[in-house]
Design a protein around this motif. Structure first.
Motif, PDB file in Angstrom:
ATOM      1  N   MET A   1     -29.976  73.068  49.809  1.00  0.00           N
ATOM      2  CA  MET A   1     -29.180  73.783  48.711  1.00  0.00           C
ATOM      3  C   MET A   1     -28.086  74.191  49.885  1.00  0.00           C
ATOM      4  N   GLY A   2     -27.971  73.439  50.956  1.00  0.00           N
ATOM      5  CA  GLY A   2     -26.755  74.247  51.797  1.00  0.00           C
ATOM      6  C   GLY A   2     -25.520  74.685  51.157  1.00  0.00           C
ATOM      7  N   TRP A   3     -25.178  74.360  49.810  1.00  0.00           N
ATOM      8  CA  TRP A   3     -23.939  74.628  49.238  1.00  0.00           C
ATOM      9  C   TRP A   3     -24.493  76.728  49.146  1.00  0.00           C
ATOM     10  N   ILE A   4     -25.329  77.231  49.575  1.00  0.00           N
ATOM     11  CA  ILE A   4     -25.287  78.567  48.376  1.00  0.00           C
ATOM     12  C   ILE A   4     -24.889  79.376  49.515  1.00  0.00           C
ATOM     13  N   ASP A   5     -25.305  78.902  50.938  1.00  0.00           N
ATOM     14  CA  ASP A   5     -24.506  79.631  52.848  1.00  0.00           C
ATOM     15  C   ASP A   5     -23.407  79.849  52.411  1.00  0.00           C
ATOM     16  N   ARG A  92     -10.966  72.010  42.007  1.00  0.00           N
ATOM     17  CA  ARG A  92     -10.554  73.114  42.659  1.00  0.00           C
ATOM     18  C   ARG A  92     -12.448  73.230  43.785  1.00  0.00           C
ATOM     19  N   GLY A  93     -13.678  72.271  43.688  1.00  0.00           N
ATOM     20  CA  GLY A  93     -14.132  72.589  44.740  1.00  0.00           C
ATOM     21  C   GLY A  93     -15.399  74.190  44.070  1.00  0.00           C
ATOM     22  N   LEU A  94     -14.918  74.412  42.717  1.00  0.00           N
ATOM     23  CA  LEU A  94     -15.495  75.551  42.475  1.00  0.00           C
ATOM     24  C   LEU A  94     -16.767  75.390  42.014  1.00  0.00           C
ATOM     25  N   ARG A  95     -17.747  76.724  42.047  1.00  0.00           N
ATOM     26  CA  ARG A  95     -19.773  75.992  41.112  1.00  0.00           C
ATOM     27  C   ARG A  95     -19.325  77.362  40.475  1.00  0.00           C
ATOM     28  N   LEU A  96     -20.150  76.661  39.748  1.00  0.00           N
ATOM     29  CA  LEU A  96     -20.350  77.789  38.449  1.00  0.00           C
ATOM     30  C   LEU A  96     -21.599  77.921  38.138  1.00  0.00           C
ATOM     31  N   VAL A  97     -22.324  79.041  37.844  1.00  0.00           N
ATOM     32  CA  VAL A  97     -23.974  79.990  37.557  1.00  0.00           C
ATOM     33  C   VAL A  97     -23.112  80.111  36.030  1.00  0.00           C
ATOM     34  N   GLY A 172     -27.001  69.604  32.997  1.00  0.00           N
ATOM     35  CA  GLY A 172     -26.506  68.142  33.119  1.00  0.00           C
ATOM     36  C   GLY A 172     -25.474  68.064  32.818  1.00  0.00           C
ATOM     37  N   ARG A 173     -24.413  68.914  31.751  1.00  0.00           N
ATOM     38  CA  ARG A 173     -23.333  69.523  31.920  1.00  0.00           C
ATOM     39  C   ARG A 173     -22.884  69.928  32.951  1.00  0.00           C
ATOM     40  N   GLY A 174     -23.055  70.541  34.589  1.00  0.00           N
ATOM     41  CA  GLY A 174     -22.484  70.678  35.317  1.00  0.00           C
ATOM     42  C   GLY A 174     -22.181  71.362  36.191  1.00  0.00           C
ATOM     43  N   ALA A 175     -23.326  72.788  35.249  1.00  0.00           N
ATOM     44  CA  ALA A 175     -23.656  74.071  35.766  1.00  0.00           C
ATOM     45  C   ALA A 175     -24.113  74.199  37.419  1.00  0.00           C
ATOM     46  N   ASP A 176     -24.011  74.432  38.149  1.00  0.00           N
ATOM     47  CA  ASP A 176     -24.776  75.037  39.439  1.00  0.00           C
ATOM     48  C   ASP A 176     -26.089  75.232  39.825  1.00  0.00           C
ATOM     49  N   GLY A 177     -26.464  76.022  38.932  1.00  0.00           N
ATOM     50  CA  GLY A 177     -27.193  77.188  38.730  1.00  0.00           C
ATOM     51  C   GLY A 177     -27.015  78.521  37.449  1.00  0.00           C
ATOM     52  N   TRP A 178     -28.965  79.192  37.369  1.00  0.00           N
ATOM     53  CA  TRP A 178     -28.448  80.096  36.877  1.00  0.00           C
ATOM     54  C   TRP A 178     -29.144  81.415  37.260  1.00  0.00           C
ATOM     55  N   ARG A 179     -27.925  82.605  36.366  1.00  0.00           N
ATOM     56  CA  ARG A 179     -28.724  84.156  36.682  1.00  0.00           C
ATOM     57  C   ARG A 179     -29.671  84.366  35.309  1.00  0.00           C
ATOM     58  N   LEU A 180     -30.619  84.485  35.940  1.00  0.00           N
ATOM     59  CA  LEU A 180     -31.855  84.987  34.407  1.00  0.00           C
ATOM     60  C   LEU A 180     -31.438  86.507  34.303  1.00  0.00           C
ATOM     61  N   ASP A 181     -30.741  86.850  33.261  1.00  0.00           N
ATOM     62  CA  ASP A 181     -30.761  88.193  33.103  1.00  0.00           C
ATOM     63  C   ASP A 181     -32.110  89.104  32.378  1.00  0.00           C
ATOM     64  N   ALA A 182     -32.028  89.919  32.450  1.00  0.00           N
ATOM     65  CA  ALA A 182     -33.439  91.414  32.267  1.00  0.00           C
ATOM     66  C   ALA A 182     -35.075  90.079  33.260  1.00  0.00           C
ATOM     67  N   ALA A 183     -34.741  89.883  34.269  1.00  0.00           N
ATOM     68  CA  ALA A 183     -36.030  88.978  34.514  1.00  0.00           C
ATOM     69  C   ALA A 183     -37.388  90.240  35.148  1.00  0.00           C
ATOM     70  N   TYR A 184     -36.735  91.120  35.317  1.00  0.00           N
ATOM     71  CA  TYR A 184     -38.210  91.515  35.778  1.00  0.00           C
ATOM     72  C   TYR A 184     -38.518  91.828  34.747  1.00  0.00           C
ATOM     73  N   ASP A 204     -30.315  70.981  43.700  1.00  0.00           N
ATOM     74  CA  ASP A 204     -29.941  71.814  44.844  1.00  0.00           C
ATOM     75  C   ASP A 204     -29.543  73.188  42.979  1.00  0.00           C
ATOM     76  N   ALA A 205     -30.245  73.246  42.606  1.00  0.00           N
ATOM     77  CA  ALA A 205     -29.795  73.801  41.500  1.00  0.00           C
ATOM     78  C   ALA A 205     -30.058  75.823  42.363  1.00  0.00           C
ATOM     79  N   TRP A 206     -29.389  76.489  41.774  1.00  0.00           N
ATOM     80  CA  TRP A 206     -29.593  77.813  42.543  1.00  0.00           C
ATOM     81  C   TRP A 206     -30.001  78.809  41.295  1.00  0.00           C
ATOM     82  N   PHE A 207     -31.038  79.998  41.146  1.00  0.00           N
ATOM     83  CA  PHE A 207     -31.638  80.723  40.601  1.00  0.00           C
ATOM     84  C   PHE A 207     -31.368  82.440  41.180  1.00  0.00           C
ATOM     85  N   LEU A 208     -30.734  83.245  40.930  1.00  0.00           N
ATOM     86  CA  LEU A 208     -30.812  84.293  40.785  1.00  0.00           C
ATOM     87  C   LEU A 208     -31.627  85.296  39.723  1.00  0.00           C
ATOM     88  N   GLY A 209     -32.507  86.122  39.956  1.00  0.00           N
ATOM     89  CA  GLY A 209     -33.068  87.000  38.836  1.00  0.00           C
ATOM     90  C   GLY A 209     -32.867  87.883  39.498  1.00  0.00           C
TER      91      GLY A 209
END
Length: 413
Positions: A1-5, A92-97, A172-184, A204-209
């Motif tokens: 998942m090098g894109w996140i770097d 435009r080469g922009l990722r989407l979370v 599957g519809r094109g998102a690159d990852g998820w912010r997990l609201d209130a993951a705590y 390659d999906a990215w997960f932000l808690g």
């Protein structure tokens, strides 16, 4: 998942940004999501590489009281509008979370009433955490005392399956990852069960808690998320400036170094839940805060409007978030020129960060620590590359970044 770097996020709260009605009648559905498209080039001009979106799914008011995680909020448009936004990001080469609210739903979710009426729900199909100690009046358990937010039952296999299906559908519809609201607020073991099958399908999906306090490293390890929100650093940055106490920032950066041994934190000086940085520390202080953000390790995000020097104070009570979630013009040329200096500061500092990609995992070392003056060295993991950053509050807030040869790389004011 090098894109996140290489990720630097432009963080947008879509309902506010597009001027959608929040508490009043929603009115006729409108394709407001498309109002983001003219701003994508602005994100690129800042130097950002992706769009970190707040909630876009059907909800009752502010987006975090979801009623359908598989449907676009009619106030923002349709699935076609979402697909077009994805296509424009891709061009435009922009990722989407996306922002996933998997802790709770809105009280008006159609399945809530159905489960409340069910005398003996099948535990393998149960979605919500309902107190049935009083058979005559089952009551849904709620999120942090908010009666309008009903908790999922995270012990139920049906909830794990539901969350997985939502994640994979939008990936599957094109998102690159998820912010997990209130993951705590959800046991790390839940995420540890949900995420591996999703990663198998979308490696390659990215997960932000979203995690506010506590042991960040332990949460990342036990949950399997890639990173968490670095609220400790956010607080230390602004309060060190306000209180003229860089000892707090130094302590936080020492902690930050230990996190970087295990994961790369998601860093920020503003988001949809906090008072604007410019309201806390002023315009000059905002530039200094941005210099810190862009010279320490992390995956940074810029909250829309902060790059313009926008102000706004978060307050308690109904409408308390309105000032920090404002509507924006239909295109960047509708913004006031008063924010041009702050835009340039963002462009310069983000550009600097891109010239030194090792800053992603940089460690900091204090050189001078005083109440109103702080100087630190920020270095690559192997120590072969470095910059020095000097922060000075003794007069007007000022930040200066120099390379190892003493050449000024960036300075405020």
């Amino acid at each position: 998942m090098g894109w996140i770097d290489h990720a630097i996020w432009w963080h947008v709260y879509p309902l506010g940004f597009t001027g959608a009605p929040i508490r009043e009648d929603h009115g006729t559905p409108r394709p407001r999501l498309r109002r983001l498209i003219p701003w994508l080039d602005h994100a690129i001009a800042l130097g950002c590489s992706g769009l970190l979106l707040g909630p876009i799914f059907a909800s009752e008011t502010h987006g975090y009281d979801t009623t359908d995680l598989l449907g676009i909020d009619p106030r923002l448009g349709t699935l076609e509008d979402f697909d077009d936004l994805v296509a424009q990001c891709r061009a435009r080469g922009l990722r989407l979370v996306l922002d996933g609210v998997f802790s709770h739903v809105g009280r008006g979710h159609p399945r809530v009433e159905a489960e409340l009426r069910s005398p003996d729900p099948d535990p393998t199909r149960r979605l919500f955490d309902i107190d049935r100690s009083t058979a005559e009046a089952p009551t849904p358990r709620v999120f942090e005392g908010h009666d309008s937010l009903v908790r999922f039952d995270h012990s139920s296999p049906a909830v794990r399956d539901h969350v997985r299906s939502v994640m994979t559908y939008w990936l599957g519809r094109g998102a690159d990852g998820w912010r997990l609201d209130a993951a705590y607020s959800v046991a790390p073991e839940f995420w540890a069960q949900v995420l591996p099958p999703v990663r198998d399908q979308y490696p390659d999906a990215w997960f932000l808690g979203e995690v506010l306090h506590g042991d960040y490293t332990d949460f990342v390890s036990r949950s399997g998320v890639d990173t968490v929100t670095q609220y400790e650093l956010w607080k230390a940055i602004w309060s060190s400036i306000v209180d003229r106490n860089f000892f707090e920032l130094d302590w936080s950066l020492q902690r930050h170094n230990t996190f970087l041994e295990h994961f790369v934190p998601q860093t920020f000086i503003g988001n949809h839940d906090v008072t604007r940085i410019a309201s806390r520390v002023g315009q000059d202080g905002s530039a200094l805060a941005l210099a810190i953000l862009m010279t320490v390790g992390g995956i940074p995000s810029i909250y829309y409007g902060d790059e313009q020097g926008c102000t706004g104070v978060k307050e308690e009570g109904l409408g308390g978030d309105d000032a920090i979630r404002p509507s924006f013009p239909e295109a960047p040329d509708g913004m006031s020129s008063l924010g041009d200096d702050m835009v340039r500061a963002h462009q310069e500092l983000i550009g600097m960060r891109r010239r030194y990609p090792w800053l992603l995992r940089a460690r900091t070392q204090p050189l001078v620590v005083e109440n109103e003056r702080y100087r630190y060295r920020t270095s690559s993991e192997d120590g072969s590359q470095s910059l020095e950053v000097e922060l000075d509050l003794s007069n007007m807030p000022r930040a200066t970044v120099t390379d190892p040869f003493g050449t000024v790389v960036w300075t405020s004011g």
